[in-house]
Design an enzyme around this catalytic site. Structure first.
Site, PDB file in Angstrom:
ATOM      1  N   ILE A 112       0.818  -1.219   0.000  1.00 42.34           N
ATOM      2  CA  ILE A 112       0.000   0.000   0.000  1.00 42.34           C
ATOM      3  C   ILE A 112       0.848   1.264   0.000  1.00 42.34           C
ATOM      4  O   ILE A 112       0.356   2.353  -0.235  1.00 42.34           O
ATOM      5  CB  ILE A 112      -0.982  -0.033   1.184  1.00 42.34           C
TER       6      ILE A 112
ATOM      7  N   ARG B 295      -4.273   7.838  20.374  1.00 39.46           N
ATOM      8  CA  ARG B 295      -3.481   8.354  19.253  1.00 39.46           C
ATOM      9  C   ARG B 295      -3.689   9.860  19.091  1.00 39.46           C
ATOM     10  O   ARG B 295      -4.794  10.361  19.278  1.00 39.46           O
ATOM     11  CB  ARG B 295      -3.908   7.666  17.938  1.00 39.46           C
TER      12      ARG B 295
ATOM     13  N   HIS C  71      -6.393   3.847  -2.541  1.00 43.93           N
ATOM     14  CA  HIS C  71      -6.439   2.981  -1.367  1.00 43.93           C
ATOM     15  C   HIS C  71      -7.413   3.564  -0.357  1.00 43.93           C
ATOM     16  O   HIS C  71      -7.387   4.751  -0.055  1.00 43.93           O
ATOM     17  CB  HIS C  71      -5.043   2.841  -0.746  1.00 43.93           C
TER      18      HIS C  71
ATOM     19  N   ASP D 150      -4.091   7.979  -2.426  1.00 42.82           N
ATOM     20  CA  ASP D 150      -4.766   7.412  -1.248  1.00 42.82           C
ATOM     21  C   ASP D 150      -5.957   8.264  -0.832  1.00 42.82           C
ATOM     22  O   ASP D 150      -5.831   9.482  -0.699  1.00 42.82           O
ATOM     23  CB  ASP D 150      -3.790   7.372  -0.056  1.00 42.82           C
TER      24      ASP D 150
ATOM     25  N   CYS E 209      -3.258  -2.389   4.514  1.00 42.79           N
ATOM     26  CA  CYS E 209      -2.904  -0.966   4.595  1.00 42.79           C
ATOM     27  C   CYS E 209      -1.378  -0.854   4.562  1.00 42.79           C
ATOM     28  O   CYS E 209      -0.688  -1.845   4.342  1.00 42.79           O
ATOM     29  CB  CYS E 209      -3.496  -0.374   5.891  1.00 42.79           C
TER      30      CYS E 209
ATOM     31  N   HIS F 233      -2.829  -4.291  11.305  1.00 50.82           N
ATOM     32  CA  HIS F 233      -3.066  -3.696  12.621  1.00 50.82           C
ATOM     33  C   HIS F 233      -2.518  -4.584  13.726  1.00 50.82           C
ATOM     34  O   HIS F 233      -2.535  -4.208  14.893  1.00 50.82           O
ATOM     35  CB  HIS F 233      -4.557  -3.459  12.833  1.00 50.82           C
TER      36      HIS F 233
END
Ligand code: GLN
Ligand code: ZN
Length: 489
Positions: free
Chosen positions: A162, A246, A372, A330, A457, A425
């Site tokens: 990606i 985050r 993406h 993207d 990803c 992930h």
């Protein structure tokens, strides 16, 4: 209106008159006028507050030492918004005259902002005004598909990633040293080129088909473009919560957007010079750039998106001219920005899709445009994804165990599609057998000529050991599935 008529006589009305979502100082006099109008409703008392909690905005604009002073005068972060509320409260208590000075200072700043150089750039506006329908469309897909097959000569089930490869401690350290001025730009660029060398060799060894340069030069997929486009400013300390624990540091899109110079071309062409395999140029799309920045509030988002799109369109033209034949734009935020209210969705989908089409609409038929999207809720935005008209779309699918392929097939989607086979992930390395299972599941629903093989990803959050092991298993699984199929099946 008399209090009895509104039923508010024993109530306190709290007016959320300061926008808690954006970072603009805004129209303080207008906010005060709104409070005065509320007071006219006859409640027991009127109080002032922000429209939302302040978690969407950074802490204090005074912490910024590198922002242009004029830009700073137009901004209000959380502390400044609280200050505005205090001012409004004083106005409510003591009357408008008590805060006249603050109100007119804010009005002056707003007027200054609207007329400042760069906020409106004549050349950018003239170009946007001259756009016609043809600028938003490429040649028919069938024509592009055969031109690309001819130009790229890819195997069945082409293997790609990606974009990003692991952002190692070494990369972050080198960037920090460069940013602090500890190492000169030339050393930093040497370091990045060495990174790209490694990533290209690795992908060739693994046997991937469409390579990437790995994005080592990017701190963040939006901020990187913001730093290189006119019309944006970048903060030093403007952190806000994105989700969970985050945090992100959104850039400030304050003026008309244009591209002073090519941005990604040197890195992509350097990577392409190292290999005979195609290297995918890597850009962030207009919707995602807007979604993850603080945007101007003085014009419709669609207008701003088109300006970003035109800058990207020039970047795509330069990449093509430099020999890059595959270019990914993207748009992971396309779904995220979809308005909750159904009534607002069609207008959003129109401008967002059009901005992508404007960015990519100048690409030659033989240039393969990828996009993406970071999620698997394909069904929700299927028409929009189709309307993007990208030649290849990669989406998350491993985490959701290929659930999405049923939607894709039911929708009759007929362009290239790469449902992810590796959940990035998690640090877990999927086995070849597991990836093969996912691929066979995808191949049941999606014709082979459309199917691509890729992770869910980018790999930036992963370590090298797990990345290499996972990609090895993906290649092995793909080879097994390829043995059983013939293109066109
Ligand atoms: N090209 C980006 C990357 O690989 C895409 C990241 C994203 O979708 N959020 O990191
Ligand atoms: Zn993603």
């Amino acid at each position: 209106m008399p209090a009895a008529a509104t039923g508010l006589a024993d109530k306190v009305l709290v007016g959320g008159v300061i926008d808690g979502h954006n970072i603009w100082r805004g129209d303080l006099a207008g906010a005060f006028a709104n409070l005065e109008a509320l007071r006219g409703l006859g409640a027991r008392a009127v109080a002032a507050t922000t429209s939302t909690s302040l978690l969407h905005v950074p802490h204090d604009v005074e912490d910024e030492s590198t922002l242009d002073a004029r830009l700073v005068s137009w901004l209000a972060f959380a502390d400044q918004k609280v200050g505005q509320i205090v001012t409004l409260a004083r106005g409510l208590a003591e009357g408008r005259v008590a805060i006249e000075e603050e109100l007119s200072a804010a009005s002056d700043a707003l007027a200054d902002r609207l007329s400042a150089p760069g906020v409106q750039d004549g050349a950018v506006r003239a170009r946007a005004a001259a756009l016609g329908e043809a600028d938003f469309s490429r040649a028919p897909y069938a024509e592009r598909e055969s031109a690309q097959a001819e130009a790229l000569r890819l195997p069945a089930l082409p293997l790609t990633t990606i974009g990003s490869f692991p952002q190692t401690g070494d990369i972050r350290r080198a960037r920090a040293q460069f940013t602090k001025g500890v190492i000169p730009a030339s050393d930093y660029e040497d370091f990045l080129r060495a990174e790209i060398d490694r990533v290209i060799v690795l992908q060739e060894d693994l046997g991937l088909d469409v390579l990437v340069h790995g994005e080592p030069e990017r701190n963040d997929m939006v901020q990187y473009f913001a730093e290189n486009l006119d019309g944006f400013a970048v903060t030093e300390h403007g952190w806000v919560q994105s989700y969970g624990s985050r945090a992100t540091r959104p850039s400030i899109l304050w003026g008309d957007v244009s591209r002073p110079a090519p941005i990604t071309v040197p890195w992509s062409t350097y990577a392409q010079s190292l290999t005979v395999k195609p290297v995918k140029g890597m850009l962030t799309g207009p919707v995602t750039i807007l979604a993850w920045s603080f945007v101007r509030d003085d014009q419709p988002l669609g207008e701003t998106a088109d300006q970003v799109a035109l800058a990207l369109r020039d970047e795509i033209a330069d990449l093509e001219a430099a020999g890059i034949g595959v270019i990914q734009v993207d748009e992971p935020a396309l779904r995220e920005l979809l308005p909750l209210k159904k009534a607002d969705q069609p207008a959003y989908l129109e401008w967002s899709v059009n901005s992508f089409r404007l960015a990519t609409g100048g690409a030659a038929s033989a240039t393969q445009v990828h996009t993406h999207l970071c999620y698997s809720e394909f069904g929700v935005v299927i028409d929009a994804i189709r309307a993007l008209d990208a030649d290849v779309t990669s989406i998350e699918a491993a985490r959701s165990r290929m659930e999405v392929v049923a939607d894709i097939s039911a929708s009759g989607f007929d362009h290239g599609i790469g449902p992810g086979v590796y959940d990035i992930h998690s640090p877990r390395v999927p086995t070849a057998a597991e990836v093969e299972g996912l691929l066979r599941r995808a191949a049941e629903e999606i014709p082979n000529r459309q199917l691509w093989v890729n992770p869910d990803c980018g790999l930036k959050t992963r370590g090298y050991d797990e990345t290499v092991a996972s990609l090895r298993n993906i290649v092995e699984a793909t080879q097994r599935v390829r043995e059983d199929i013939s293109v066109g099946a």
